[in-house]
Design a protein around this motif. Structure first.
Motif, PDB file in Angstrom:
ATOM      1  N   GLY A  10       0.955  -1.146  -0.223  1.00 36.95           N
ATOM      2  CA  GLY A  10      -0.260  -0.030  -0.130  1.00 36.95           C
ATOM      3  C   GLY A  10       0.665   1.491   0.063  1.00 36.95           C
ATOM      4  N   GLY A  11       1.820   1.519   1.064  1.00 40.96           N
ATOM      5  CA  GLY A  11       2.384   2.202   1.271  1.00 40.96           C
ATOM      6  C   GLY A  11       3.530   2.697  -0.363  1.00 40.96           C
ATOM      7  N   ASN A  12       3.749   1.408  -1.400  1.00 43.56           N
ATOM      8  CA  ASN A  12       5.123   1.922  -1.909  1.00 43.56           C
ATOM      9  C   ASN A  12       3.698   2.459  -3.556  1.00 43.56           C
ATOM     10  OD1 ASN A  12       6.357   1.345  -5.117  1.00 43.56           O
ATOM     11  ND2 ASN A  12       7.774   0.872  -2.746  1.00 43.56           N
ATOM     12  N   ASP A  13       2.544   1.881  -3.290  1.00 40.84           N
ATOM     13  CA  ASP A  13       2.161   1.226  -4.927  1.00 40.84           C
ATOM     14  C   ASP A  13       0.711   2.620  -4.937  1.00 40.84           C
ATOM     15  OD1 ASP A  13       3.546  -0.502  -6.018  1.00 40.84           O
ATOM     16  OD2 ASP A  13       0.969  -2.073  -6.763  1.00 40.84           O
ATOM     17  N   THR A  68      11.421  -6.469   0.396  1.00 42.87           N
ATOM     18  CA  THR A  68      12.059  -6.273  -0.176  1.00 42.87           C
ATOM     19  C   THR A  68      11.413  -5.100  -0.755  1.00 42.87           C
ATOM     20  OG1 THR A  68      11.669  -7.455  -1.395  1.00 42.87           O
ATOM     21  CG2 THR A  68      13.347  -8.328  -1.518  1.00 42.87           C
ATOM     22  N   THR A  69       9.614  -4.716  -0.889  1.00 41.63           N
ATOM     23  CA  THR A  69       9.109  -3.819  -1.022  1.00 41.63           C
ATOM     24  C   THR A  69       8.871  -2.885  -0.178  1.00 41.63           C
ATOM     25  OG1 THR A  69       7.619  -5.242  -2.353  1.00 41.63           O
ATOM     26  CG2 THR A  69       6.263  -2.929  -2.087  1.00 41.63           C
ATOM     27  N   LEU A  70       9.000  -3.487   1.298  1.00 39.57           N
ATOM     28  CA  LEU A  70       9.333  -2.551   2.574  1.00 39.57           C
ATOM     29  C   LEU A  70      10.412  -1.290   1.856  1.00 39.57           C
ATOM     30  CD1 LEU A  70       8.024  -1.015   5.191  1.00 39.57           C
ATOM     31  CD2 LEU A  70       9.409  -3.144   6.493  1.00 39.57           C
ATOM     32  N   LEU A  71      11.941  -2.168   2.229  1.00 40.78           N
ATOM     33  CA  LEU A  71      12.716  -1.119   1.486  1.00 40.78           C
ATOM     34  C   LEU A  71      12.650  -0.765   0.412  1.00 40.78           C
ATOM     35  CD1 LEU A  71      16.166  -1.430   2.165  1.00 40.78           C
ATOM     36  CD2 LEU A  71      16.232  -3.129   0.999  1.00 40.78           C
ATOM     37  N   ALA A  72      11.895  -0.936  -0.556  1.00 38.48           N
ATOM     38  CA  ALA A  72      12.053   0.034  -1.447  1.00 38.48           C
ATOM     39  C   ALA A  72      10.354   1.499  -1.226  1.00 38.48           C
ATOM     40  CB  ALA A  72      11.318  -0.858  -2.534  1.00 38.48           C
ATOM     41  N   THR A  73      10.114   0.814  -0.393  1.00 41.57           N
ATOM     42  CA  THR A  73       9.108   2.399   0.244  1.00 41.57           C
ATOM     43  C   THR A  73       9.818   3.193   0.770  1.00 41.57           C
ATOM     44  OG1 THR A  73       6.968   0.716   0.414  1.00 41.57           O
ATOM     45  CG2 THR A  73       7.218   2.573   1.050  1.00 41.57           C
TER      46      THR A  73
END
Length: 532
Positions: free
Chosen positions: A89-92, A165-170
């Motif tokens: 949610g935070g990334n997209d 990995t998604t959290l790190l990118a975010t």
């Protein structure tokens, strides 16, 4: 009226208006970049959310494991799936509202608030009807029918890899696709569990090729659309051509919005075949446009508007030049000092950009609703698989999704948007190129058209890839326009673009490594993934 934070922020730039001078207004959304909250307040806020989440997970895990089994394992599965929903949610959210914030059509608070509402609504209303194969075509679940506990450990490890990995990118503010991490994790743990034979190489290769082609498709679509939008901003708002094109754009936007839902949305709203969906979308777009203009006509009879002041055309960057500085001229507000577009982070744009604001917000909220309905399956699908294996020891391609799983996914999206969404919104909205409503509209629609075309052709794409490609496309279009008009072209921050592409590339191997480590740690305890 502007929000309170907007009025306070603008006081720094206010000056006494002089007779004969144009009145100027600046959009306040990007001023939020300079707002600094207290570290103590942020820590308390995030700590409260973490405490509530842990207590809720503990209570739910006790309820699920009440019939037998390990409460700890259930809680770890809930935390992993919830963490993926938060990171996703935070990334997209930047895919939906990032360009709206960058153009000043929405403030950050408005984008986060409306984005959360529409993402939550999409997840709760249509999320249970999303038909997705949990394995993404990479591995075959039926090969694990005799060892459901191994499949549960495999899904748990994959979710861990994708979430981290998604959290790190975010956290770094780089928009990626959570599906990258899921596919990378499935390949790694599928090979560890069953060898290379269980990997669907054809589907995997096709998906990787489309990850490369999708940003190119978005770039081309936005490039062509921006050429039309620029021409509109150079004409008088009441000119005959604009009075013809603006309703057509509304019809086209509403048609694409409906078609986006009919073709790529959940099963409940999908229409087949494609030709029928196109006809239905066109009819809906025309009808909704007629309703909109009927409402505007009635409103104009009740509240007649005064004649607007004449204003100069915009330059190639979408800004209005006056006295060596770029500004928007809008009647009816107090005077504020002129500013340059990139000098202090304040967005300004002329009145000819106003027709694109509504179009932009409409497309943004539609994407948010569709994303909530579709991508909630990234977290909820694996969670439903793990819960079904835990309670019934069965493996299904498409598991039954209980309502409480949807609630976890939807709330995870909201928590991620509110706590992490600003990072990627800042990158998409402000760090690649300075955006105006027309530029943002071209970006959003170009990405939507690229996704739609790929869906019609049966090609898997990433919305994040299409959106970043579209941002580059409008930047190149503005550069081409500037070359013809001999004006200064807006600068594209290729440094940020290179970092985003690097993030796309690194996501897959990193998710593979993390998922493999998690699988090695979880496999000895695989029996715990099934209730006793």
């Amino acid at each position: 009226p502007l929000p309170r934070f907007g009025r306070l922020a603008r006081r720094r730039f206010r000056k006494k208006s002089r007779p004969g001078k144009s009145i100027r207004r600046k959009m306040d959304a990007p001023l939020l970049r300079g707002r600094k909250s207290s570290p103590t307040t942020d820590a308390l806020y995030q700590g409260a959310i973490a405490l509530i989440t842990i207590l809720a997970m503990w209570w739910l895990s006790v309820r699920v494991a009440s019939s037998g089994g390990s409460t700890t394992v259930v809680m770890l599965e809930l935390v992993a799936a919830g963490g993926l929903a938060i990171a996703n949610g935070g990334n997209d959210i930047a895919n939906a509202v990032g360009t709206s914030v960058g153009a000043g059509a929405l403030t950050v608070e408005q984008a986060l608030g409306f984005g959360s509402i529409f993402e939550f609504a999409g997840a709760m209303l249509l999320g249970s009807l999303v038909s997705k194969t949990i394995s993404k075509g990479v591995i075959e679940p039926r090969e694990f029918a005799n060892e459901p506990e191994i499949f549960a450990a495999l899904m748990f490890s994959t979710v861990i890899g994708a979430a981290l990995t998604t959290l790190l990118a975010t956290l770094y503010g780089y928009p990626i696709s959570a599906t990258h991490g899921i596919i990378g994790g499935l390949v790694a743990v599928g090979w560890m569990a069953r060898g290379w034979d269980c990997v669907g190489w054809g589907s995997l290769a096709f998906t990787c090729v489309m990850w490369v082609l999708s940003p190119i498709a978005g770039m081309l679509a936005s490039y062509l659309l921006q050429l039309l939008c620029y021409r509109m901003t150079q004409l008088d708002l009441e000119s005959g051509l604009n009075r013809l094109i603006i309703p057509i754009l509304w019809t086209a936007t509403l048609t694409v919005t409906c078609l986006f839902l009919f073709l790529t949305g959940p099963e409940a709203v999908r229409i087949t075949p494609t030709s029928t969906a196109v006809v239905a979308s066109t009819g809906a777009g025309i009808a909704l446009t007629l309703i909109r203009y009927a409402i505007l006509y009635i409103n104009s009879l009740i509240y007649p508007k005064s004649t607007p002041q004449e204003e100069e055309p915009l330059n190639a960057s979408g800004w209005q030049e006056e006295g060596g500085s770029s500004m928007a001229v809008v009647p009816g507000d107090e005077g504020v000092a002129p500013v340059t577009p990139g000098g202090n982070g304040v967005h300004t744009w002329g009145k000819n950009e106003e027709p694109f604001v509504g179009l932009l917000v409409l497309s943004a909220l539609t994407v948010a609703f569709a994303h909530g309905a579709n991508d909630v399956g990234n977290a909820v699908g694996p969670l439903a698989v793990m819960m079904e294996i835990f309670t019934a020891s069965v493996v299904k391609d498409e598991p039954d999704v209980p309502m409480w799983c949807l609630v976890i996914g939807a709330l995870g999206f909201v928590v991620g948007i509110v706590t992490l969404g600003k990072n990627t919104i800042e990158t998409v909205g402000n760090r690649i190129i300075e955006l105006t409503p027309s530029l943002s509209y071209s970006t959003q629609m170009g990405a939507a058209l690229a996704v739609l075309l790929s869906s019609v052709l049966g090609m898997p794409v990433s919305t994040s890839h299409c959106l970043v490609g579209s941002v580059i496309g409008v930047g190149l279009a503005q550069s081409s326009i500037a070359m013809c008009t001999h004006e200064e072209a807006p600068k594209i921050n290729f440094g940020i673009i290179n970092k985003i592409i690097l993030g796309w590339i690194v996501t897959i191997p990193l998710a593979m490594v993390v998922s493999a480590i998690a699988f090695v740690a979880a496999r000895p305890f695989a029996k715990s993934f099934v209730s006793s």
